[in-house]
Design a protein around this motif. Structure first.
Motif, PDB file in Angstrom:
ATOM      1  N   ALA A 164       0.717  -1.044  -0.002  1.00  0.00           N
ATOM      2  CA  ALA A 164       0.101  -0.023   0.064  1.00  0.00           C
ATOM      3  C   ALA A 164       0.864   1.337  -0.065  1.00  0.00           C
ATOM      4  CB  ALA A 164      -0.883  -0.169   1.184  1.00  0.00           C
ATOM      5  N   TYR A 165       1.992   1.343   0.844  1.00  0.00           N
ATOM      6  CA  TYR A 165       2.587   2.447   1.027  1.00  0.00           C
ATOM      7  C   TYR A 165       4.183   2.414   0.633  1.00  0.00           C
ATOM      8  CZ  TYR A 165      -1.710   3.332   3.728  1.00  0.00           C
ATOM      9  OH  TYR A 165      -2.946   3.173   3.972  1.00  0.00           O
ATOM     10  N   GLY A 166       4.456   1.392   0.068  1.00  0.00           N
ATOM     11  CA  GLY A 166       6.011   1.499  -0.197  1.00  0.00           C
ATOM     12  C   GLY A 166       7.061   1.067   0.845  1.00  0.00           C
ATOM     13  N   LEU A 167       6.589   0.455   2.108  1.00  0.00           N
ATOM     14  CA  LEU A 167       7.649   0.290   2.966  1.00  0.00           C
ATOM     15  C   LEU A 167       8.746  -0.818   2.514  1.00  0.00           C
ATOM     16  CD1 LEU A 167       5.564  -0.327   6.448  1.00  0.00           C
ATOM     17  CD2 LEU A 167       7.322   1.320   5.693  1.00  0.00           C
ATOM     18  N   GLY A 168       9.956  -1.004   2.859  1.00  0.00           N
ATOM     19  CA  GLY A 168      11.046  -1.707   2.381  1.00  0.00           C
ATOM     20  C   GLY A 168      10.666  -3.223   2.839  1.00  0.00           C
ATOM     21  N   TRP A 169      10.846  -4.273   1.995  1.00  0.00           N
ATOM     22  CA  TRP A 169      10.856  -5.363   2.430  1.00  0.00           C
ATOM     23  C   TRP A 169      11.718  -6.371   1.539  1.00  0.00           C
ATOM     24  CZ3 TRP A 169       9.793  -8.652   6.118  1.00  0.00           C
ATOM     25  CH2 TRP A 169       9.692 -10.086   5.882  1.00  0.00           C
ATOM     26  N   ARG A 170      12.996  -6.825   1.860  1.00  0.00           N
ATOM     27  CA  ARG A 170      13.647  -7.731   0.785  1.00  0.00           C
ATOM     28  C   ARG A 170      14.037  -8.930   1.546  1.00  0.00           C
ATOM     29  NH1 ARG A 170      19.338  -7.497  -0.624  1.00  0.00           N
ATOM     30  NH2 ARG A 170      19.667  -8.469  -2.551  1.00  0.00           N
ATOM     31  N   VAL A 171      13.940 -10.313   0.924  1.00  0.00           N
ATOM     32  CA  VAL A 171      14.542 -11.447   1.405  1.00  0.00           C
ATOM     33  C   VAL A 171      15.537 -12.113   0.382  1.00  0.00           C
ATOM     34  CG1 VAL A 171      13.731 -13.705   2.504  1.00  0.00           C
ATOM     35  CG2 VAL A 171      12.177 -11.719   2.835  1.00  0.00           C
ATOM     36  N   HIS A 172      16.628 -12.350   0.817  1.00  0.00           N
ATOM     37  CA  HIS A 172      17.569 -12.992  -0.034  1.00  0.00           C
ATOM     38  C   HIS A 172      18.450 -14.143   0.818  1.00  0.00           C
ATOM     39  CE1 HIS A 172      19.936  -9.938   1.596  1.00  0.00           C
ATOM     40  NE2 HIS A 172      21.009 -10.476   1.320  1.00  0.00           N
ATOM     41  N   ASP A 173      18.713 -14.993   0.143  1.00  0.00           N
ATOM     42  CA  ASP A 173      19.761 -16.139   0.578  1.00  0.00           C
ATOM     43  C   ASP A 173      21.324 -15.422   0.377  1.00  0.00           C
ATOM     44  OD1 ASP A 173      17.613 -17.633   0.763  1.00  0.00           O
ATOM     45  OD2 ASP A 173      18.107 -18.656  -0.980  1.00  0.00           O
ATOM     46  N   ASP A 174      21.923 -15.760   1.641  1.00  0.00           N
ATOM     47  CA  ASP A 174      23.194 -15.347   1.609  1.00  0.00           C
ATOM     48  C   ASP A 174      24.428 -16.490   1.369  1.00  0.00           C
ATOM     49  OD1 ASP A 174      22.777 -12.820   2.036  1.00  0.00           O
ATOM     50  OD2 ASP A 174      22.759 -12.936   4.343  1.00  0.00           O
ATOM     51  N   GLY A 175      24.060 -17.612   1.137  1.00  0.00           N
ATOM     52  CA  GLY A 175      24.865 -18.735   1.163  1.00  0.00           C
ATOM     53  C   GLY A 175      25.802 -18.859   2.732  1.00  0.00           C
ATOM     54  N   GLY A 176      26.889 -19.298   2.495  1.00  0.00           N
ATOM     55  CA  GLY A 176      27.920 -19.301   3.691  1.00  0.00           C
ATOM     56  C   GLY A 176      28.102 -18.266   4.343  1.00  0.00           C
ATOM     57  N   THR A 177      27.677 -18.039   5.454  1.00  0.00           N
ATOM     58  CA  THR A 177      27.623 -16.793   6.214  1.00  0.00           C
ATOM     59  C   THR A 177      28.270 -17.215   7.613  1.00  0.00           C
ATOM     60  OG1 THR A 177      25.846 -15.760   5.002  1.00  0.00           O
ATOM     61  CG2 THR A 177      26.370 -14.878   7.319  1.00  0.00           C
ATOM     62  N   THR A 178      28.962 -16.481   8.333  1.00  0.00           N
ATOM     63  CA  THR A 178      29.618 -16.637   9.603  1.00  0.00           C
ATOM     64  C   THR A 178      29.163 -15.261  10.513  1.00  0.00           C
ATOM     65  OG1 THR A 178      31.727 -17.378   8.802  1.00  0.00           O
ATOM     66  CG2 THR A 178      31.429 -16.639  11.235  1.00  0.00           C
ATOM     67  N   LEU A 179      28.210 -15.736  11.741  1.00  0.00           N
ATOM     68  CA  LEU A 179      27.930 -14.843  12.614  1.00  0.00           C
ATOM     69  C   LEU A 179      28.747 -14.598  13.882  1.00  0.00           C
ATOM     70  CD1 LEU A 179      24.076 -15.778  12.894  1.00  0.00           C
ATOM     71  CD2 LEU A 179      25.172 -14.299  11.157  1.00  0.00           C
ATOM     72  N   PRO A 180      29.084 -13.495  14.184  1.00  0.00           N
ATOM     73  CA  PRO A 180      29.928 -13.509  15.368  1.00  0.00           C
ATOM     74  C   PRO A 180      29.370 -13.962  16.544  1.00  0.00           C
ATOM     75  CG  PRO A 180      28.870 -11.388  14.858  1.00  0.00           C
ATOM     76  CD  PRO A 180      28.497 -12.256  13.708  1.00  0.00           C
ATOM     77  N   GLY A 181      29.902 -14.377  17.565  1.00  0.00           N
ATOM     78  CA  GLY A 181      29.449 -14.739  18.866  1.00  0.00           C
ATOM     79  C   GLY A 181      29.130 -13.378  19.561  1.00  0.00           C
TER      80      GLY A 181
END
Length: 258
Positions: free
Chosen positions: A227-244
């Motif tokens: 309705a109003y253009g709020l941002g929404w994007r979903v994408h695959d990152d493949g191999g990713t490392t999250l910090p502890g």
């Protein structure tokens, strides 16, 4: 005693005399009130221009400064923690099984790095010139910005989809993390962020996508996207490392279950 009627002007009294004293008193009262307002404004402003938003700008700068300082302290804390863990691991007398159990606890607590396939969701405010799509009412200000419940909806959906770990912006979430917003500003673990907001989850991408699609609160958010253009994007990152997670894990109010 004068024989003139009550209220008549005496022969020697100047014209308009009776109106002079009340006017002077009123004038003095006005000037006195103006002086009081001036003194009050001066004491309130303490010599600053109260017509500007300089004080608000200073507050914003202070918040950003404290946020940057907290980020620096987090990095220092993480470095010290790595040194302590390295020293403790040299010869702590534990068995291989005990070490494996400890690593498992650290993985569940989110204090160790985590690597795997990931999905990233990005949310953003609507453009400044956003208007309603055909068939929708004109937006209110609150319709055009990301709210706390929008971020919480994404985080909860990713957990429900079996996420092994989640990062919001550049910080790892743990069990005591609170995603909170003040206005359209995110406050997370002592640091402040502005949109666009990025949420990354490590897990099975297919299950994560399915959980996002099935969440009713996200379906409601997508109506505002349309309705109003709020941002929404979903994408695959493949191999990713999250910090502890590198911050404190001390509980201030809750008590651990025995």
């Amino acid at each position: 005693m004068s024989n003139s009627a009550p209220g008549a002007r005496a022969p020697d009294e100047p014209a308009g005399r009776r109106g002079v004293r009340p006017v002077r008193l009123l004038t003095l009262a006005v000037f006195g009130l103006a002086g009081l307002l001036f003194v009050t404004s001066f004491n309130t402003a303490k010599g600053t221009d109260i017509r500007t938003d300089t004080s608000l700008l200073k507050l914003s700068d202070l918040i950003q400064e404290r946020s940057a300082k907290n980020a620096e302290l987090d990095r220092d804390d993480a470095a010290v923690r790595r040194d302590v863990d390295a020293l403790a691991g040299r010869d702590d007398g534990s068995t291989a099984a005990e070490d494996a159990h400890l690593r498992g606890l650290e993985d569940r607590a989110g204090t160790r790095t985590l690597t795997g396939d990931a999905v990233t969701v990005t949310l953003d405010d609507a453009p400044p010139d956003a208007t309603a799509a055909p068939g929708y009412p004109e937006p209110q200000p609150n319709d055009l910005v990301i709210h706390q419940q929008d971020l919480q909806a994404v985080v909860n959906a990713l957990w429900n989809g079996g996420a092994r770990g989640i990062r919001v912006m550049d910080q790892r979430l743990i069990a005591t993390s609170a995603v909170r917003c003040v206005g359209n500003t995110l406050i997370l673990q002592g640091r402040v962020y502005s949109p666009p907001y990025r949420i990354t989850a490590v897990g099975d991408p297919a299950k994560l996508h399915k959980a996002l699609d099935a969440a009713p609160s996200i379906q409601n958010y997508l109506l505002y996207v349309q309705a109003y253009g709020l941002g929404w994007r979903v994408h695959d990152d493949g191999g990713t490392t999250l910090p502890g997670y590198a911050g404190t894990t001390d509980l201030h109010y809750a008590q651990p279950v025995k």
